[in-house]
Structure formats: C-alpha cells, structure tokens
Design a protein around this motif. Structure first.
Motif, PDB file in Angstrom:
ATOM      1  N   THR A 109       0.848  -1.186   0.000  1.00 46.25           N
ATOM      2  CA  THR A 109       0.000   0.000   0.000  1.00 46.25           C
ATOM      3  C   THR A 109       0.888   1.242   0.000  1.00 46.25           C
ATOM      4  O   THR A 109       2.106   1.149   0.209  1.00 46.25           O
ATOM      5  CB  THR A 109      -0.894   0.020   1.249  1.00 46.25           C
ATOM      6  OG1 THR A 109      -0.071   0.264   2.400  1.00 46.25           O
ATOM      7  CG2 THR A 109      -1.630  -1.297   1.416  1.00 46.25           C
ATOM      8  N   PRO A 110       0.307   2.434  -0.229  1.00 44.72           N
ATOM      9  CA  PRO A 110       1.102   3.669  -0.129  1.00 44.72           C
ATOM     10  C   PRO A 110       1.777   3.847   1.233  1.00 44.72           C
ATOM     11  O   PRO A 110       2.788   4.544   1.342  1.00 44.72           O
ATOM     12  CB  PRO A 110       0.063   4.765  -0.380  1.00 44.72           C
ATOM     13  CG  PRO A 110      -0.972   4.107  -1.238  1.00 44.72           C
ATOM     14  CD  PRO A 110      -1.051   2.694  -0.738  1.00 44.72           C
ATOM     15  N   LYS A 111       1.228   3.196   2.265  1.00 41.81           N
ATOM     16  CA  LYS A 111       1.832   3.272   3.601  1.00 41.81           C
ATOM     17  C   LYS A 111       2.840   2.150   3.840  1.00 41.81           C
ATOM     18  O   LYS A 111       3.272   1.918   4.968  1.00 41.81           O
ATOM     19  CB  LYS A 111       0.738   3.223   4.668  1.00 41.81           C
ATOM     20  CG  LYS A 111      -0.176   4.437   4.658  1.00 41.81           C
ATOM     21  CD  LYS A 111      -1.178   4.369   5.795  1.00 41.81           C
ATOM     22  CE  LYS A 111      -2.071   5.606   5.810  1.00 41.81           C
ATOM     23  NZ  LYS A 111      -3.061   5.562   6.920  1.00 41.81           N
ATOM     24  N   ASN A 112       3.210   1.454   2.764  1.00 43.23           N
ATOM     25  CA  ASN A 112       4.213   0.390   2.821  1.00 43.23           C
ATOM     26  C   ASN A 112       3.759  -0.809   3.659  1.00 43.23           C
ATOM     27  O   ASN A 112       4.568  -1.486   4.294  1.00 43.23           O
ATOM     28  CB  ASN A 112       5.547   0.922   3.359  1.00 43.23           C
ATOM     29  CG  ASN A 112       6.731   0.169   2.761  1.00 43.23           C
ATOM     30  OD1 ASN A 112       6.700  -0.251   1.603  1.00 43.23           O
ATOM     31  ND2 ASN A 112       7.773  -0.021   3.553  1.00 43.23           N
ATOM     32  N   LEU A 113       2.458  -1.060   3.645  1.00 44.72           N
ATOM     33  CA  LEU A 113       1.907  -2.242   4.298  1.00 44.72           C
ATOM     34  C   LEU A 113       1.588  -3.296   3.240  1.00 44.72           C
ATOM     35  O   LEU A 113       1.221  -2.969   2.111  1.00 44.72           O
ATOM     36  CB  LEU A 113       0.635  -1.891   5.070  1.00 44.72           C
ATOM     37  CG  LEU A 113       0.767  -0.889   6.214  1.00 44.72           C
ATOM     38  CD1 LEU A 113      -0.606  -0.576   6.794  1.00 44.72           C
ATOM     39  CD2 LEU A 113       1.696  -1.414   7.298  1.00 44.72           C
ATOM     40  N   MET A 114       1.735  -4.555   3.604  1.00 42.21           N
ATOM     41  CA  MET A 114       1.425  -5.638   2.670  1.00 42.21           C
ATOM     42  C   MET A 114      -0.082  -5.863   2.598  1.00 42.21           C
ATOM     43  O   MET A 114      -0.768  -5.854   3.621  1.00 42.21           O
ATOM     44  CB  MET A 114       2.119  -6.930   3.115  1.00 42.21           C
ATOM     45  CG  MET A 114       3.624  -6.894   3.008  1.00 42.21           C
ATOM     46  SD  MET A 114       4.405  -8.461   3.494  1.00 42.21           S
ATOM     47  CE  MET A 114       4.176  -8.400   5.286  1.00 42.21           C
ATOM     48  N   ARG A 115      -0.574  -6.048   1.372  1.00 44.19           N
ATOM     49  CA  ARG A 115      -1.986  -6.386   1.191  1.00 44.19           C
ATOM     50  C   ARG A 115      -2.136  -7.904   1.196  1.00 44.19           C
ATOM     51  O   ARG A 115      -1.456  -8.602   0.442  1.00 44.19           O
ATOM     52  CB  ARG A 115      -2.513  -5.835  -0.130  1.00 44.19           C
ATOM     53  CG  ARG A 115      -2.804  -4.351  -0.124  1.00 44.19           C
ATOM     54  CD  ARG A 115      -3.710  -3.972  -1.289  1.00 44.19           C
ATOM     55  NE  ARG A 115      -4.042  -2.553  -1.265  1.00 44.19           N
ATOM     56  CZ  ARG A 115      -3.420  -1.634  -1.982  1.00 44.19           C
ATOM     57  NH1 ARG A 115      -2.428  -1.984  -2.777  1.00 44.19           N
ATOM     58  NH2 ARG A 115      -3.781  -0.366  -1.907  1.00 44.19           N
ATOM     59  N   PRO A 116      -3.022  -8.437   2.017  1.00 49.25           N
ATOM     60  CA  PRO A 116      -3.224  -9.891   2.025  1.00 49.25           C
ATOM     61  C   PRO A 116      -3.731 -10.384   0.674  1.00 49.25           C
ATOM     62  O   PRO A 116      -4.415  -9.655  -0.051  1.00 49.25           O
ATOM     63  CB  PRO A 116      -4.288 -10.095   3.113  1.00 49.25           C
ATOM     64  CG  PRO A 116      -4.310  -8.835   3.903  1.00 49.25           C
ATOM     65  CD  PRO A 116      -3.890  -7.743   2.981  1.00 49.25           C
TER      66      PRO A 116
END
Length: 221
Positions: free
Chosen positions: A28-35
């Motif tokens: 994501t733009p917040k550098n989180l992984m999308r499941p």
C-alpha cells in the motif's frame, strides 16, 4: 462477516497451498502488505514471501520478528475475525503472538493419540499462563470410515482428546473425521466447505466454526 487468516507457521507454511493462493503481496502507499484473497478470506503467510520449496533456517529472534511483521505490517482492513494458524508446541511463534496482540480465544486441535496429546496439554497450559482464554478442544482425525463397507476404525484412538478435555476442565468443540475428501480438497486448494458444502466433512467444520463464534466475547460496538 469479514475474516482474515494468518499462517503463523513460519517454518512450514501451508495456507498458500490449501487456499490456492500464489504470488507476492502488493504494498500500500503506507508500505503495508496487502493480504492475498480467495474464497472471501484475506490470507497472509510466510509462504507468499519465499519460494515454495525454500527452507526457512532461522533462529528464534528472526522467527519472532517475522511473526511481528506479519501481524503489524499487513493492511488487514476491517475484520470481524482474524484466525491465526499456529504450529504445534509452545515455542517462539506462540509467545510472539500472545505478547503482541490481544487474543479473544485459543482452540487446541489434536489427534487422539497419546504422543499428540502431550503437546496439546502443554499448549493449553501455555495459553492459560499468558492469560489467553482456551475456548475448547477439537479432536482431529477422530475416526476413519471405510468407503466400501462403512466400517469405522479409530486409527489414532477414540477418546484421547475427550479425556484431555476433562482433565483440563474444557469442552470438546467437535470432531473432524479422517477422510480422503478432506485430504484431496486441501491438496487441491479447494477447501471441503467450498467444494463439497453438503458433505458430512464440511458440516463437521461448520459446526465447530459456529461453536467457536458462540463462545467468543461480543466485540465492542
């Protein structure tokens, strides 16, 4: 209901195969992984981050760090339930999960044989020590029914998990039979509750799921 599934078995992740999922998570733009998602369930696993046949040769601190990242650096969205599949035992994974997030309840799953029950007993006591409610036990591979003559055989024993439940003062949430359909649908990435929803095996899983939900505390509004 929105459900997430976290595969916390760092050394032997199996959720990608069982849920028929492949590929690397997007960021994501917040550098989180999308499941990755299939059958309406958002899934995250170490298996998405390494090659399928690559071994994970890590010490405890690295395992604990990986578990924390799978918990904290994933954009789960708004979930009603997050199911965490843990490996057997009472090691780094269980400790990391119980220390990092509040857990509404744990379910202990075991075959009825004595060797497996030793680990199940330790697992239940560990969750109690870290103040995680144990909702009950599930007896896995409880009985094998011959597909030809319908004779039932208790290959791993008949009442081991029930006896353990009495010892611990806990309830049995249900039984899962030893059935070829369960093995085949898991291997093909088509869970039996999806591919054979009217089967006895699917009903066994659904009854256990409903019993677990019934015992969970009501989330705050």
């Amino acid at each position: 209901k929105e459900v997430g599934l976290l595969d916390a078995d760092i050394y032997g992740p199996s959720i990608p195969k069982m849920m028929n999922l492949k590929g690397n998570p997007e960021l994501t733009p917040k550098n989180l992984m999308r499941p990755l998602k299939n059958y309406g369930i958002a899934c995250m696993s170490m298996g998405f981050l390494i090659e399928e046949t690559a071994p994970v040769v890590w010490r405890g601190l690295m395992v604990m760090s990986a578990v924390e990242k799978l918990l904290r650096q994933v954009d789960w969205g708004q979930l009603d339930y997050l199911v965490i599949d843990m490996p057997p035992g009472t090691g780094d994974v269980q400790l990391s999960v119980s220390q990092n997030i509040p857990i509404a309840g744990a379910v202990i799953i075991s075959t009825p044989q004595d060797v497996a029950l030793l680990d199940a007993h330790k697992g239940a006591e560990m969750f109690r020590k870290v103040h995680v409610p144990v909702l009950g036990l599930v007896q896995n591979m409880s009985v094998f029914q011959c597909p030809k003559c319908k004779h039932e055989t208790h290959i791993f024993g008949s009442d081991g998990v029930r006896d353990l439940a009495k010892t611990l003062g806990l309830d049995i949430l249900g039984d899962i039979p030893l059935h070829v359909n369960i093995r085949e649908t898991c291997d093909s990435g088509q869970p039996v509750v999806i591919s054979q929803p009217q089967s006895d095996a699917a009903n066994a899983y659904l009854k256990i799921a409903m019993e677990i939900v019934r015992r969970l505390p009501v989330p705050p509004a």
